[in-house]
Structure formats: structure tokens, C-alpha cells
Design a protein around this motif. Structure first.
Motif, PDB file in Angstrom:
ATOM      1  N   LYS A 118       0.844  -1.195   0.000  1.00 21.92           N
ATOM      2  CA  LYS A 118       0.000   0.000   0.000  1.00 21.92           C
ATOM      3  C   LYS A 118       0.878   1.244   0.000  1.00 21.92           C
ATOM      4  O   LYS A 118       1.892   1.283   0.708  1.00 21.92           O
ATOM      5  CB  LYS A 118      -0.886   0.011   1.258  1.00 21.92           C
ATOM      6  N   SER A 123      -6.419   4.250  -4.056  1.00 17.26           N
ATOM      7  CA  SER A 123      -7.759   3.935  -3.546  1.00 17.26           C
ATOM      8  C   SER A 123      -8.446   2.878  -4.415  1.00 17.26           C
ATOM      9  O   SER A 123      -8.115   2.700  -5.582  1.00 17.26           O
ATOM     10  CB  SER A 123      -8.623   5.198  -3.513  1.00 17.26           C
ATOM     11  N   GLU A 129     -11.821   2.787  -0.235  1.00 13.77           N
ATOM     12  CA  GLU A 129     -10.835   2.160   0.659  1.00 13.77           C
ATOM     13  C   GLU A 129      -9.424   2.165   0.059  1.00 13.77           C
ATOM     14  O   GLU A 129      -9.262   2.200  -1.160  1.00 13.77           O
ATOM     15  CB  GLU A 129     -11.246   0.705   0.908  1.00 13.77           C
ATOM     16  N   GLN A 130      -8.427   2.068   0.939  1.00 13.24           N
ATOM     17  CA  GLN A 130      -7.026   1.982   0.507  1.00 13.24           C
ATOM     18  C   GLN A 130      -6.818   0.807  -0.459  1.00 13.24           C
ATOM     19  O   GLN A 130      -7.350  -0.289  -0.236  1.00 13.24           O
ATOM     20  CB  GLN A 130      -6.154   1.797   1.754  1.00 13.24           C
TER      21      GLN A 130
END
Lengths: 586, 85
Positions: A118, A123, A129-130
Motif C-alpha cells: 500500500k 484507492s 478504501e485503501q
């Protein structure tokens, strides 16, 4: 005596990821490829890219190239060209697999697929969300890629001119680029390399600033060569600064230090970020923290005898935590700042990191210049990597997209060059006047007599750029900077080399690099002065808002007369809907 | 003087690396201490310059160490020269 000449189908200047990837495409096609590199190829600055390369493989979390595209458009503060961004995000996937097949040892999941980590700005579902999109080879991604590409190029019989320096491009009266004039550093002998196409892949120009995180080789050579044949530079005002470089030296102290609980203080011991970003505090975005540091310094709250840096405090975390979690930072601080962060704070200052702007290209790496009703390509000239502007980063680059840029556009430039050479199979005549024009910088530094030294003028240039075209940009500050650059132009013209010997005269190379730094620095300063808005990395207290009505356009700076031109942002992607501009909030 | 050793000018260019940290420590050592070394010491520095950048970076700023004890000593010397600068 006439200069020696060599002929190749294609010439590539620069042996980082972009240059070597292009070279491999071409050499594998059976073309005669010359790669000119001023240092040994695996010492190119690509080696410093430790983070990784973005591609929506969806190996760890759900992902697709369209989400990657959204993140990149948003990250660019809507200045990136959406057709080029779509293209890059789609091409990312085959590019990573091609590297895997070339032998890059990507870190793996237990089931054997490529592991993905990450990074900030990633996104799922268009801002949700990541995501986990970055493929890495441990912390050696850049080196692993360079090493694999170099080995593959040796196999494919690419001809390497290691430790040769490119001085100027050769462009004929019809505007066609015919190769370059280069010099062998070991012997000091010049050589004409004639080529049907020339690819500039010379990397960034961070050395234009006093405090920067770049290797010493990043002197904007390709950008300056383009300027000197009349090609403009695009969006040069957008330069990414990292808030915490070691003061006076420039190497990065990563965000991880503040993530572990480190914080910034001014000379009064105050945690000043509380005033500028009450919620995110020391973990606010890079541009916000950089500007806050500069404001503190300008308002007299800087530390040290000259009040010209801030302090990053980590000693409150305790020696055990510092030793365990921040060993590299501790070692760097001891060596370059003379402090042990377990006991004393680290002096920091914003450090110049990455150039979003560069030589304007289309998405096939072809260099493009304005013409009456749009733009046209410069026949025979290509650019890729940090020296180029495709434009996929717009006003701000996302982490993991720089390696992606050099690999995708290096690869695609290689493919397009192959077509160009097929359609233009013969070398054109090279006129003596073209060679004479190209050799002028070399002859200029042969002048004897007294004058300022190269190191002295270079230091003045770097200081001027830091003070007047760095993080803090108002009309008054930048106008003063351009005036200083005018005066520096005279100093540069008067500068002299002390040593005119030929063999391994590195002072001569540094003088030629200074010519390049000046041209690129001036492009950056003038472009910044003209853009009257704040967008991405370009922040102006006198024009604090992004102005899409007036300024959603690319800047083009021409060396002749410091002329500025503009062209529209390409907001229409190739196959999907446009992402319209919105406030860039995270 | 050992003629097999590269010239100082050539070494100055060899100290140009892909990472700023390495540029600074290697060139500082060349300018401050190299000329005072004996031929064996000079050869060890030349050997050090042939190591790739990520490995040098890990030896100097990471938690790794070369196996060769002589190389460990060269690195300690290079780093102490950098601190003096």
C-alpha cells in the motif's frame, strides 16, 4: 581535423530505467542501438527508487486500471492529460509482467504471485478504501530493474558508451534531429553519433536547487539540450519538495519518522504544525508541511546561527525505539547532520525531490512542439522518463508512479522508434554548420583568462533557485529571482575553467553541466513566475486558490526570449469518461 | 606509486553514484583521506567503488555488514571521514 563519426539506427542518451527499457525493445528488433551514459548504467538515479512500481494487478486487494487512473488524475490536481494517464495505467500491467519475464525479482505472495504494498494516494472504487498497488523487489526495486535491463541489453548487443557525456543534439535546417555530439570523459575526445532517431532519457534536474535529494548526476542535461534546439519545456513550475531533508545536505528523512511520533519544532521549541494543520499536524501533506517550515523561517523562528532550518524531534521516543525502528535515519543523521536523533533533534529543511515537468511528448514518447493549429512532432526526437513530460503527473506525482512512467514510456518509445526507423531507413546528410553549432559549448569552455569558477557560479545558482523558486513563491520573491538569474547569466558567461587538460577532466564535465543547470533553472523560475494560481506542487500565497477557469492549461517555456506559451490539458481519456476537476482532498 | 591503480581523476568520476548519500561520503573520502593511504589501502577503496549502490547503501546506512573484515574497516573509515566533513 574532422570529428570522428559513428552511425547507429538509434541513439539513446541516458541509461536509467527509461533508456534501458527503450534500448531493449530496439536491440531485440535487430536495430543498431547506441546508449550514451555519463556514468556506468547501473549507477543511474533509477537505483534510488526503492519504493516500487504501481500496476493494478489486484493480487492483494481488489483493483483495476480505472481506479489507478482516477487516483493519478486526482493526484495530478487535474493537470495531467487523461488520455496519457489512461494509457499508462492500462500499460502498467503488461509492463510489470514483461519485467518479471526479464528477470526482475519481485517480492512474492505465498502462492507465487507478485506481492503488492500500500502507498499513499491509492484507492479502490474511485476514492474509497485503501488499495495495494505497488510491486516491489524488496527495497531494491530500482536497482533490480536496472540490473535486469542492463543484462538483457548486453545479451541483445546494445552498444554502450559508458562514461560519455552528450553535449548537444544535432538538428538540421528542416528540423530533423540527426543524433548528438558527445564527448568521451576518459579521453576528452568529441564524437559525432549519427542516428535516425534520438531518445532523451537523462532523468531529472534536482541539482538545480541547493537542498535536494537527487544524485549529483541529475543536472537536467536532456532538458537543456532540448531547449537549445528550440524545443520548449512543459510545466516546469511543478517541482515536488519533500518537507524533511537534512538541512544543507538534502537527503530524505522519510515520513515514517513523523509516523513513529517524531514532530517538528521551531527555535522557541514550539510544535508549529499545530497552527498550520491542527488535525493532521506533522503528518499533513508534503506541500503543507514544506510551506509551514518556510513560513516559520521567513518569520524569524528558524533554528541555528542563521535561523535557516527547523528541528525534527524524535529523542522523546527513547533510544530503544530509535535504534529499533529508525536505524537508517539514525545513521544518516549522525553522518550528515552530526547529531544522534536518540539524543538531539535533526536539523531539517524542504528538499527538492522530483520534476513533474520536462520535454513535452505524446504518449508514444515523440517530442511535440506547438504549431499554428495544434502541435507537431519533432522528427527523429523522442523523450521518456523524468526528463520528459507525457503528461501523467500534472501538478503532483503519486508515489510508485515515477518508476511506472519511465518503464511504460521507455517501452512505448522503443516501439514507436522501431516504426519510425522502418519508415525512415536512411541516414540524412549532416551539414558541417549543424556540427559547428553543436560544438560551441565545448569551445566556449576552452577560453583562457580569469573569471569566476564553475563551483562558485553553481552555488550561487542553487542558492538563487532555493530562495526564489523553491517552496515559497510570491510575485515579488520570484521577480527578484529572475533579476538575480539575469545577473548570473553574465557571471556564467565570464566563468572560466582553470584546467584545460583532456583526459578525465571532470571539471570540464561539471562546467557543461552548469550550462545545463542554468538553462533548466531559468525555465523553472520563469514558468513559476507566470502561473498565477496554486495547484499541486506550485503554491503561491498571493494566489492561494486553484483557478481552473484561467489556468487549467500546460505551460510551455522557450529559451529564446524567455517566451511562454500554453496548451490545453487533454481532458478526454481514450475509452472512458472524463474525470471532471474537483477539490483535491484526502 | 602503484601504476595499476586508477588515477585520482578517474576515481572522482567513479564516486558519482545513483544516490546522493553515496556521492557525498565517497567523494569526501577521496578528497580528504585517499591520498594518505598506502597502495593496499587505496586498492581497498577502489574495490569498494566496484560494489553496487544498494549494497553500499545497506552497508553504510542500513543494518548490514560485509563479510570481509577489511571491507568493514574501509567502510568505518569512509563514514568517519564523512562525519568530519
Amino acid at each position: 581535423m574532422p570529428l570522428a563519426r559513428r552511425r547507429f539506427d538509434t541513439l539513446i542518451i541516458g541509461a536509467g530505467g527509461a533508456g534501458l527499457n527503450a534500448a531493449l525493445q530496439l536491440a531485440d528488433s535487430g536495430l543498431g542501438v547506441a546508449v550514451v551514459s555519463k556514468v556506468f548504467p547501473t549507477r543511474s538515479h533509477t537505483v534510488a527508487a526503492q519504493g516500487g512500481v504501481n500496476a493494478a494487478l489486484a493480487n492483494v486487494l481488489p483493483d483495476n486500471w480505472h481506479w489507478h487512473m482516477f487516483d493519478t488524475v486526482k493526484g495530478s490536481d487535474y493537470l495531467g492529460d487523461q488520455d496519457a494517464i489512461e494509457f499508462m495505467c492500462r500499460e502498467a500491467i503488461p509492463t510489470v509482467y514483461e519485467l518479471e519475464h526479464a528477470g526482475v525479482p519481485f517480492s512474492r505472495l505465498p502462492d507465487g504471485r507478485i506481492y503488492q504494498r500500500k502507498f499513499g494516494g491509492q484507492s479502490q472504487n474511485f476514492g474509497g478504501e485503501q488499495a495495494a498497488r505497488t510491486c516491489a523487489a524488496a527495497d531494491r526495486t530500482g536497482h533490480a530493474i536496472l540490473h535486469a535491463l542492463y543484462q538483457q541489453n548486453l545479451r541483445a548487443k546494445t552498444h554502450f558508451f559508458d562514461e560519455w557525456f552528450a553535449i548537444n543534439l544535432l538538428r538540421d535546417a528542416e528540423g530533423v534531429v540527426l543524433g548528438a555530439l558527445v564527448i568521451e570523459i576518459a579521453s576528452g575526445e568529441p564524437l559525432i553519433i549519427e542516428a535516425k532517431t534520438t531518445l532523451l532519457a537523462t532523468g531529472g534536474c534536482g541539482q538545480v536547487f541547493r537542498t535536494n535529494s537527487n544524485a549529483h548526476i541529475n543536472t537536467g542535461d536532456g532538458m537543456a539540450m532540448a531547449l537549445r534546439i528550440g524545443v520548449p519545456l512543459m510545466d516546469m513550475e511543478f517541482f515536488q519538495f519533500h518537507p524533511t531533508g537534512i538541512a544543507g545536505k538534502g537527503m530524505l528523512i522519510s515520513e515514517g519518522v513523523r509516523g513513529e511520533g517524531g514532530y517538528l519544532i521551531n527555535k522557541d521549541g514550539e510544535r508549529f504544525m499545530d497552527r498550520y494543520a491542527p488535525h493532521a499536524r506533522d503528518l499533513a501533506s508534503r506541500d503543507v508541511v514544506s510551506r509551514s517550515i518556510m513560513t516559520e523561517i521567513k518569520e524569524g523562528r528558524g533554528c541555528g546561527p542563521r535561523g535557516d532550518y527547523m528541528l525534527l524531534k524524535v529523542d522523546h521516543l527513547g533510544e530503544e525505539v530509535v535504534a529499533k525502528r529508525l536505524p537508517g535515519i539514525r545513521e544518516s543523521s549522525k553522518i550528515f547532520a552530526g547529531v544522534d536523533p536518540a539524543h538531539e533533534p535533526i536539523p531539517v529543511f524542504p528538499t527538492a525531490h522530483y520534476s513533474m515537468g520536462g520535454i513535452p511528448t505524446d504518449r508514444f514518447g515523440r517530442v511535440v512542439v506547438p504549431e499554428r493549429h495544434g502541435e507537431e512532432t519533432v522528427p527523429g526526437l523522442y523523450a521518456a522518463g523524468e526528463c520528459a513530460c507525457a503528461s501523467v503527473h500534472g501538478a503532483n506525482r503519486l508515489g510508485g508512479n515515477s518508476l511506472l512512467d519511465i518503464l511504460v514510456f521507455g517501452r512505448l518509445a522503443g516501439k514507436d522508434i522501431r516504426e519510425y526507423v522502418r519508415e525512415n531507413p536512411y541516414h540524412r546528410d549532416l551539414d558541417d554548420a549543424v556540427v559547428q553549432a553543436a560544438i560551441a559549448p565545448l569551445e566556449r569552455w576552452e577560453q583562457g583568462g580569469d573569471g569566476p569558477g564553475v563551483a562558485e557560479v553553481r552555488a550561487e545558482l542553487q542558492r538563487t533557485m532555493e530562495d526564489h523558486a523553491g517552496v515559497f513563491r510570491t510575485d515579488e520573491i520570484m521577480r527578484e529571482g529572475v533579476d538575480k538569474l539575469d545577473a548570473l547569466r553574465d557571471r556564467l558567461a565570464a566563468a572560466r575553467l582553470r584546467d584545460h587538460s583532456k583526459a578525465f577532466n571532470t571539471a570540464r564535465i561539471q562546467a557543461l553541466e552548469l550550462d545545463n543547470l542554468y538553462d533548466v533553472g531559468r525555465a523553472l523560475a520563469v514558468s513559476a513566475l507566470h502561473r498565477q494560481e496554486s495547484r499541486g506542487a506550485h503554491s503561491r500565497p498571493d494566489y492561494p486558490e486553484r483557478d481552473d477557469k484561467q489556468w487549467m492549461k500546460h505551460s510551455l517555456y522557450f529559451k529564446a526570449g524567455d517566451a511562454m506559451d500554453y496548451k490545453p490539458v487533454r481532458t478526454k481519456p481514450l475509452t472512458v469518461e472524463t474525470f471532471p476537476p474537483k477539490p483535491r482532498v484526502y | 606509486m602503484n601504476e595499476a591503480l586508477p588515477t585520482r581523476e578517474r576515481l572522482r568520476w567513479q564516486c558519482r553514484r545513483g544516490m546522493l548519500e553515496l556521492d557525498l561520503v565517497l567523494s569526501a573520502y577521496l578528497e580528504s583521506r585517499y591520498s594518505n593511504l598506502d597502495d593496499a589501502g587505496k586498492q581497498r577503496f577502489v574495490d569498494l567503488l566496484s560494489v553496487d549502490d544498494p549494497t553500499l547503501n545497506a552497508w553504510m546506512f542500513g543494518n548490514q555488514s560485509p563479510v570481509d573484515a577489511e571491507m568493514v574497516a574501509v567502510i568505518a573509515d569512509v563514514l568517519s571521514a564523512a562525519v568530519e566533513n
